[in-house]
Design an enzyme around this catalytic site. Sequence first.
Site, short mmCIF file in Angstrom:
data_model
loop_
_atom_site.label_atom_id
_atom_site.label_comp_id
_atom_site.label_asym_id
_atom_site.label_seq_id
_atom_site.Cartn_x
_atom_site.Cartn_y
_atom_site.Cartn_z
N ALA A 1 44.50 35.48 34.37
CA ALA A 1 45.69 35.86 35.12
C ALA A 1 46.79 34.80 35.04
CB ALA A 1 45.33 36.14 36.58
N THR A 2 46.43 33.53 34.96
CA THR A 2 47.46 32.50 34.89
C THR A 2 48.32 32.68 33.63
OG1 THR A 2 46.22 30.87 36.17
CG2 THR A 2 47.89 30.01 34.68
N GLN B 1 42.89 38.90 42.30
CA GLN B 1 41.91 39.12 43.36
C GLN B 1 41.67 40.60 43.67
OE1 GLN B 1 39.95 37.00 44.70
NE2 GLN B 1 40.87 35.04 44.13
N SER C 1 42.29 39.12 35.85
CA SER C 1 41.41 37.99 35.53
C SER C 1 39.96 38.45 35.54
CB SER C 1 41.60 36.86 36.55
OG SER C 1 40.84 35.73 36.21
N GLY C 2 39.19 38.02 34.53
CA GLY C 2 37.81 38.48 34.42
C GLY C 2 36.83 37.81 35.36
N HIS C 3 37.03 36.52 35.61
CA HIS C 3 35.97 35.79 36.32
C HIS C 3 35.93 36.04 37.82
CE1 HIS C 3 38.20 32.22 38.10
NE2 HIS C 3 39.12 32.72 37.30
N THR D 1 43.30 33.97 17.64
CA THR D 1 42.10 34.77 17.37
C THR D 1 41.57 35.39 18.65
OG1 THR D 1 41.50 33.32 15.53
CG2 THR D 1 39.75 34.69 16.45
N CYS E 1 42.80 26.14 43.15
CA CYS E 1 43.77 25.36 42.38
C CYS E 1 44.44 24.28 43.22
CB CYS E 1 44.84 26.27 41.78
SG CYS E 1 45.98 26.95 42.98
#
Length: 380
Positions: free
Chosen positions: A69-70, A178, A197-199, A242, A327
């Site tokens: 997301a960043t 979120q 964001s995946g995590h 890549t 963060c």
Amino acid sequence: MTYLDAAATTRVDQRVADIVLHWMTAEFGNAGSRHEYGIRAKRGVERAREYLASTVSAEPDELIFTSGATESNNIALLGLAPYGERTGRRHIITSAIEHKAVLEPLEHLAGRGFEVDFLTPGPSGRISVEGVMERLRPDTLLVSLMHVNNETGVIQPVAELAQQLRATPTYLHVDAAQGYGKVPGDLTTPIDMISISGHKIGAPKGVGALVTRRREEMDDERVPLEPIMFGGGQERKLRPGTLPVPLIMGLAEAAKIFEAEHAQWQVAAQDLRSRLLAGLASTSFQVNGDQDHVVPHILNLSFEDVDAEAFLVTLKDLVAVATGSACTSASFTPSHVLRAMGLPEEAASKSLRFSWTPGQATDLDVEELARGVAKLKPSY
């Protein structure tokens, strides 16, 4: 120790890890190669793109893969700036409770001559649609508003705002780090740009996506983004490099699992929330944020007479929680989110964020946690 910091990151689901490993070892081709290994990798990526786009009612070619997301936020905000400069539209509306991944790119744009309006939410932690629309001007290029606040869990009215802004030339960007997967219906509305964001949903760190929708009202034109990095031309030249095929396949698998199990996740997350609040009832605390508009798995509390740092140190073998966003928590300063909500500095400095993945927090001993909090209170 029970892990209660899922808003910072989640553990990778084992089913996702298996998929990632497969694409790292068995199907390891570069999606840009023209031989069979590359062709299979490219097909896998396109299947993932098609599925992920469908979760927010977008077309596959409206989604590009990023590192998270960043990066998506930076591409959306900084990539739109040249268009704003060419057209003389240098006004941006955002909120004072955004993540640093939005605030800092906007700070950079302010240094380039953009005027950034920061809305404050008040004690509810919720920005009003009316407040946004009242600030709208002919030269307003963009509104950037997060979907779910990462510290309080308060859901922002992005779906309603998207409908209102659709009749204007102003673009809407939503940081959905979120909220993606947790409040799925909101993101199917006509939001121009969505950062994912995946995590946060059981996928690996280092992968995410940016959705950039076309507007029928503007003859199906794409959001006029320009690249902020160069080299290779991948992802419509907006995100060169890549493609991390294993991470992309992991993101798609995590999203599929979250969609299939969302109803159970919702119930289990709410059950743990209720158990946590009931177990802590013997202590004195304030719940921060509008509890009528909140995700079930994030809870922000300010304990009376309990120092947040003392909590982290003393109870570190019992629970892993946070004093705010991952963060910024290392700085030990009061949360900018809670301060923007009007909390006094002392209350903001005593706040703790509890966040969880339901199936991974079943061993929480709430009674022991309450006893630990009680021991931290000074005796007079």
